[in-house]
Design a protein around this motif. Structure first.
Motif, short mmCIF file in Angstrom:
data_model
loop_
_atom_site.label_atom_id
_atom_site.label_comp_id
_atom_site.label_asym_id
_atom_site.label_seq_id
_atom_site.Cartn_x
_atom_site.Cartn_y
_atom_site.Cartn_z
N PRO A 1 78.77 56.33 143.63
CA PRO A 1 78.03 56.50 144.87
C PRO A 1 77.44 57.90 144.98
N ILE A 2 76.38 58.04 145.75
CA ILE A 2 75.80 59.33 146.05
C ILE A 2 75.72 59.48 147.55
N ALA A 3 75.57 60.73 148.01
CA ALA A 3 75.52 61.00 149.45
C ALA A 3 74.27 60.39 150.05
N ASP A 4 74.35 59.98 151.30
CA ASP A 4 73.25 59.35 152.00
C ASP A 4 72.45 60.41 152.75
N VAL A 5 71.33 60.83 152.14
CA VAL A 5 70.43 61.76 152.81
C VAL A 5 69.09 61.08 152.98
N ALA A 6 68.20 61.73 153.72
CA ALA A 6 66.95 61.09 154.07
C ALA A 6 66.11 60.77 152.84
N HIS A 7 65.26 59.73 152.94
CA HIS A 7 64.33 59.41 151.87
C HIS A 7 63.24 60.45 151.81
N ILE B 1 73.64 63.80 140.85
CA ILE B 1 72.26 63.47 140.49
C ILE B 1 72.21 62.42 139.38
N GLY B 2 73.31 62.28 138.63
CA GLY B 2 73.34 61.32 137.53
C GLY B 2 74.52 61.58 136.62
N ALA B 3 74.45 61.01 135.43
CA ALA B 3 75.56 61.08 134.47
C ALA B 3 75.23 62.05 133.34
N CYS B 4 76.23 62.80 132.93
CA CYS B 4 76.09 63.70 131.77
C CYS B 4 77.50 64.04 131.29
N ASP B 5 77.84 63.62 130.11
CA ASP B 5 79.18 63.86 129.60
C ASP B 5 79.35 65.31 129.16
N GLY B 6 80.50 65.89 129.48
CA GLY B 6 80.77 67.27 129.10
C GLY B 6 81.10 67.39 127.63
N ARG B 7 81.04 68.61 127.13
CA ARG B 7 81.36 68.87 125.73
C ARG B 7 82.80 69.37 125.63
N ASN C 1 68.17 69.20 131.66
CA ASN C 1 68.79 69.03 130.36
C ASN C 1 68.59 67.59 129.91
N ASP C 2 68.19 67.41 128.65
CA ASP C 2 67.80 66.07 128.21
C ASP C 2 68.98 65.13 127.97
N ASP C 3 70.22 65.58 128.23
CA ASP C 3 71.36 64.66 128.13
C ASP C 3 71.79 64.15 129.50
N VAL C 4 70.99 64.40 130.54
CA VAL C 4 71.29 63.91 131.89
C VAL C 4 70.56 62.59 132.13
N ARG C 5 71.31 61.55 132.48
CA ARG C 5 70.72 60.27 132.86
C ARG C 5 70.70 60.21 134.39
N VAL C 6 69.52 60.38 134.96
CA VAL C 6 69.43 60.53 136.41
C VAL C 6 69.54 59.19 137.13
N ASN C 7 69.97 59.28 138.37
CA ASN C 7 69.97 58.16 139.30
C ASN C 7 68.67 58.25 140.11
N PRO C 8 67.76 57.27 140.01
CA PRO C 8 66.46 57.38 140.69
C PRO C 8 66.57 57.62 142.19
N LEU C 9 67.50 56.95 142.86
CA LEU C 9 67.67 57.14 144.29
C LEU C 9 68.10 58.57 144.59
#
Length: 294
Positions: free
Chosen positions: A8-14, A234-240, A113-121
């Motif tokens: 889940p992500i926080a509910d802020v305005a569109h 903002i999305g997923a990114c696995d740590g090193r 960073n190109d290893d971040v898979r963003v959540n569009p919402l």
């Protein structure tokens, strides 16, 4: 392209699409073509679906897998710059910033960073929040990330519990509100255009690491600027994972700890810049060197 929303992500305005900000996206990549292509695709979809006016600038640091060529073929709208393979992340980000600035002015620069898979919402909410915050004062907004398929935070903003040790940082966990920060990991960070232009981008003194930490400190030290962590992820990114202890001979370990990407002058520069005074900085630098020698 579709995307699974794992957490889940926080509910802020569109976002307010009536007055979109003009944003330059800065990316430095090296030799992980599939990851780069996939995550740029998610980012482009998120920007377009939220009506965000963005131009993407990518630095390929001499990738043997020809990442830059393949990105250009898949996404011809992206402006590609190539280098000889000796810039690494921070100097690559500085170089691509200098390229992007020629196409400005921009309202903001998104460090991505190109290893971040963003959540569009989350991206839409993030941009809307950033625009609203910047009507109050120049605000750098940090997006945090979580492990793939889980809820553990991997990259985020930081606060410094002890000003005498500017490299001893505490990670800030995102919640439902914005939170003030001292510095950040630059996996997904939106900096006001005037702020980054005034600072000249990341400091090219640093090779790979430390450049984003230094930039965050320089921004938060400004009289009118603030650094805030955005709500949610903002999305997923696995740590090193941390590297295992070295079993090399002592002299080789010492040499490796003071040369190349591990050059002690890089953390020393941050300590010298941001410790409360010069006497404290000298003491902390000597303690750091002693630890490396041990």
């Amino acid at each position: 392209m579709t995307m699974e929303v794992g957490v889940p992500i926080a509910d802020v305005a569109h976002p307010d699409k009536s007055t979109p900000a003009r944003v330059a996206v800065l990316v430095a990549c090296y030799n992980r073509c599939e990851i780069t292509l996939e995550n740029l695709g998610y980012l482009i979809e998120a920007l377009e679906s939220n009506g965000i006016d963005a131009e993407i600038f990518l630095l390929d640091d001499g990738s043997p897998d020809r990442t830059g060529e393949k990105v250009a073929a898949a996404y011809p709208q992206i402006k590609i710059t190539t280098s000889g393979g000796n810039l690494f992340w921070n100097r690559g980000m500085h170089r691509i910033y200098t390229v992007a600035r020629q196409y400005g002015p921009f309202d903001g620069y998104l460090l991505f960073n190109d290893d971040v898979r963003v959540n569009p919402l989350a991206v839409g909410q993030f941009l809307s929040l950033w625009q609203r915050l910047n009507t109050e004062c120049p605000t750098t907004l940090v997006g945090s990330t979580h492990v793939t398929g889980g809820t553990q935070t991997t990259y985020s903003a930081f606060w410094c519990p002890n000003r005498f040790r500017p490299l001893t940082l505490a990670l800030i966990e995102p919640n439902e509100s914005t939170q003030p920060a001292d510095t950040f990991n630059a996996n997904f960070v939106l900096v006001p255009g005037e702020t980054l232009d005034r600072l000249g981008g990341t400091d090219p003194t640093y090779w790979h690491s430390f450049g984003d930490i230094d930039l965050g400190y320089r921004i938060s030290a400004g009289q009118n600027d603030r650094v805030l962590l955005a709500p949610g992820w903002i999305g997923a990114c696995d740590g090193r994972p941390a590297p295992p202890p070295s079993d090399e001979p002592l002299l080789r370990r010492i040499r490796n700890g003071f040369t190349g990407l591990n050059d002690a002058r890089q953390p020393a520069r941050i300590i010298w810049r941001f410790a409360p005074n010069r006497f404290v900085a000298i003491g902390v630098i000597f303690a750091m060197i002693a630890k490396r020698l041990s």
